[in-house]
Design a protein around this motif. Structure first.
Motif, short mmCIF file in Angstrom:
data_model
loop_
_atom_site.label_atom_id
_atom_site.label_comp_id
_atom_site.label_asym_id
_atom_site.label_seq_id
_atom_site.Cartn_x
_atom_site.Cartn_y
_atom_site.Cartn_z
N UNK A 267 0.82 -1.21 0.00
CA UNK A 267 0.00 0.00 0.00
C UNK A 267 0.86 1.26 0.00
N UNK A 268 2.00 1.18 0.69
CA UNK A 268 2.90 2.34 0.83
C UNK A 268 3.96 2.40 -0.27
N UNK A 269 3.91 1.43 -1.20
CA UNK A 269 4.86 1.36 -2.32
C UNK A 269 6.30 1.28 -1.85
N UNK A 270 6.53 0.48 -0.79
CA UNK A 270 7.88 0.22 -0.29
C UNK A 270 8.28 -1.19 -0.69
N UNK A 271 9.39 -1.31 -1.39
CA UNK A 271 9.84 -2.63 -1.85
C UNK A 271 10.23 -3.47 -0.63
N UNK A 272 9.58 -4.62 -0.47
CA UNK A 272 9.82 -5.44 0.72
C UNK A 272 9.61 -6.92 0.42
N UNK A 273 10.51 -7.75 0.96
CA UNK A 273 10.37 -9.20 0.95
C UNK A 273 10.12 -9.64 2.38
N UNK A 274 9.08 -10.46 2.59
CA UNK A 274 8.73 -10.89 3.92
C UNK A 274 8.76 -12.40 4.03
N UNK A 275 9.14 -12.89 5.20
CA UNK A 275 9.17 -14.32 5.46
C UNK A 275 9.02 -14.53 6.96
N UNK A 276 8.51 -15.70 7.34
CA UNK A 276 8.39 -16.01 8.76
C UNK A 276 9.70 -16.54 9.32
N UNK A 277 10.58 -17.00 8.44
CA UNK A 277 11.88 -17.52 8.87
C UNK A 277 12.90 -17.19 7.79
N UNK A 278 14.08 -16.77 8.21
CA UNK A 278 15.13 -16.41 7.25
C UNK A 278 16.29 -17.40 7.38
N UNK A 279 16.26 -18.49 6.62
CA UNK A 279 17.34 -19.48 6.72
C UNK A 279 18.68 -18.92 6.27
#
Length: 386
Positions: free
Chosen positions: A240-252
Motif C-alpha cells: 500500500x505504501x509502495x515500499x519494496x519489501x520481501x517478507x518471510x516467517x523464517x530467514x534461513x
C-alpha cells in the motif's frame, strides 16, 4: 593437538540458547572432540544447527503455575536428572556445559551428582534464572558482557569474559567490508524480531518508513521477518505504501541478509547483538519489555553506548520516532559507516575459540584443583577474572 574427549552441552530450546551452543559444538568437533546435546523438543528441531551431534531430549518442567506447577516441574526435573545420569555413565563426558533454559538444569544437577566438571555460559547482560540457581556449584562461569547483573562478586574468581559465540557463517562477515552505500543507491534494511519474530516491528516499521522523505523511501529495499499471524497484514501495508519489501516467517539465509544490510531494525536478544557486533552492522534496537529482568535493555547498552546502535523503548517506538532515527543515520553515509565501525568494535569474534579453551581446561578439575575453583586462563586480549 588436544586429546579427543566427550562433552555434553545442555540448552533450552530458544535460539538465544541454541545458537551459541551450536557454535561451541562446531568448535569442539573441529578440535577432534565428541559432542552430545541435551535440550527439549524445540531445541532439537532447529534446522542445520547440530549436524553430527548426538541429541537427547529430556523432560524439563518450568518453575511456574503455582504450587501444582512447581510439583510437576520438580517431578520432571527428578526424572530428567536420572535420565542424564544414565547418559553420562554411558557417554563419560569430560565436562557438562549449560547455556541456560530449563533443560540445562537437570543436566547440570546430574553432573553435580557424578562430580563431573561443569561450566555455564550466560548470553545476556543479566544472569538468567537457571544459571543463577547453579552458579555457586559450577566449576566456571563464562559471560558475554564485562558487566553482568545478578552475578555475585563471590563468583568473580571463576568468571571469564569470552563473548557470545556465533555461527561460522556470521563470523565470516567480519572479514567483509561494510556494504557500499552510494548517494542514490539502494538502501537495504533488515527487520528481524529474533527466532520468533516481533509483532510490534510489523505494526510500526512500514508506517515509520513511509514517513521518510520520498527520495529516501524510493531507495529502500526491506527484508522483514514477521510472525505468521502478522505477515499478511505487513505485506499488504508495504504494498500500500509502495515500499519494496520481501517478507518471510523464517530467514534461513540470515547471515547472507545481514551481509548486505545497511541497517538492522531488531529486538535486542543476545544472539542478535552478538551477530550485529561481530558483523559490524548499525542497528535500531527495540528491547522486548517483557524479557526476564529486562535483560534485552541491558544487552543493548554496550552497543548503544559505543555509538553502534540507537535504542528505542517499545512504549516510545512509534512511526514518527523510527523515521526520525532512520533519517539521523540513513541520510548521512559517513554517520552510518561510523556507526557500523562502532558496532564492530563491540564484537567478540573469538568467543567460540575462547569458550572452547575454557571447556577443555575443565577436565583438570579432576586432578589437583577442587570443583568450583577456576584455573587462571588468558584468552587473547579479552579480560579474564582469575
Amino acid at each position: 593437538m588436544s586429546i579427543a574427549r566427550h562433552f555434553v552441552l545442555a540448552a533450552g530450546g530458544t535460539g538465544g540458547h541454541m545458537v551459541p551452543a551450536a557454535a561451541l559444538a562446531a568448535e569442539l568437533m573441529r578440535r577432534g572432540h565428541h559432542v552430545a546435546l541435551i535440550s527439549d523438543e524445540r531445541g532439537v528441531r532447529f534446522p542445520g544447527l547440530f549436524e553430527g551431534v548426538q541429541t537427547h531430549v529430556l523432560p524439563a518442567g518450568r518453575l511456574a503455575g503455582g504450587p501444582i506447577g512447581w510439583m510437576r516441574a520438580a517431578s520432571s526435573m527428578i526424572k530428567a536428572r536420572s535420565m542424564a545420569i544414565e547418559l553420562y555413565r554411558a557417554f563419560k563426558p569430560a565436562a557438562v556445559i549449560g547455556f541456560g533454559g530449563y533443560p540445562a538444569l537437570p543436566a547440570l544437577l546430574a553432573a553435580f551428582n557424578l562430580k563431573i566438571p561443569t561450566a555455564i555460559h550466560e548470553q545476556n547482560a543479566v544472569l538468567g534464572r537457571v544459571n543463577r540457581l547453579v552458579a555457586s556449584r559450577v566449576s566456571a562461569i563464562a559471560t558475554s558482557y564485562a558487566d553482568v547483573a545478578r552475578l555475585k562478586d563471590a563468583y568473580r574468581g571463576k568468571t571469564h569474559l569470552v563473548g557470545n559465540p556465533v555461527r561460522d557463517s556470521v563470523l565470516a562477515l567480519r572479514a567483509k567490508p561494510y556494504p557500499l552505500l552510494e548517494e542514490d543507491g539502494i538502501f537495504r534494511v533488515l527487520v528481524t524480531g529474533g527466532s520468533q519474530g516481533a509483532s510490534v516491528l510489523s505494526k510500526v516499521v512500514p508506517d515509520g518508513l513511509s514517513l521518510l522523505p520520498i527520495s529516501f523511501r524510493r531507495r529502500l529495499q526491506v527484508t522483514h521477518q514477521a510472525r505468521i499471524e502478522d505477515i499478511d497484514a505487513a505485506r499488504a501495508k508495504y504494498a500500500e505504501l509502495s515500499i519494496a519489501a520481501d517478507l518471510a516467517t523464517y530467514l534461513p539465509d540470515l547471515p547472507e541478509q545481514l551481509a548486505w544490510a545497511h541497517i538492522v531494525i531488531a529486538r535486542a536478544g543476545a544472539s542478535t547483538l552478538a551477530e550485529l557486533t561481530v558483523a559490524g552492522r548499525p542497528a535500531i534496537l527495540v528491547p522486548l519489555p517483557s524479557a526476564t529482568d529486562d535483560h534485552q535493555t541491558a544487552n543493548a547498552r554496550e552497543m548503544t553506548a559505543a555509538g553502534g546502535a540507537r535504542t528505542i523503548e517499545q512504549r516510545n517506538f512509534t512511526p514518527v520516532e523510527l523515521a526520525k532515527q532512520m533519517q539521523k543515520l540513513g541520510l548521512d553515509p559517513t554517520a552510518l559507516q561510523n556507526a557500523a565501525a562502532r558496532a564492530r568494535s563491540c564484537g567478540r569474534p573469538d568467543a567460540a575459540r575462547d569458550l572452547a579453551d575454557l571447556v577443555e581446561s575443565l577436565e583438570d578439575t579432576h586432578g589437583d584443583m577442587p570443583i568450583g575453583e577456576a584455573r587462571p586462563i588468558k584468552f587473547g586480549d579479552q579480560a579474564v577474572f582469575a
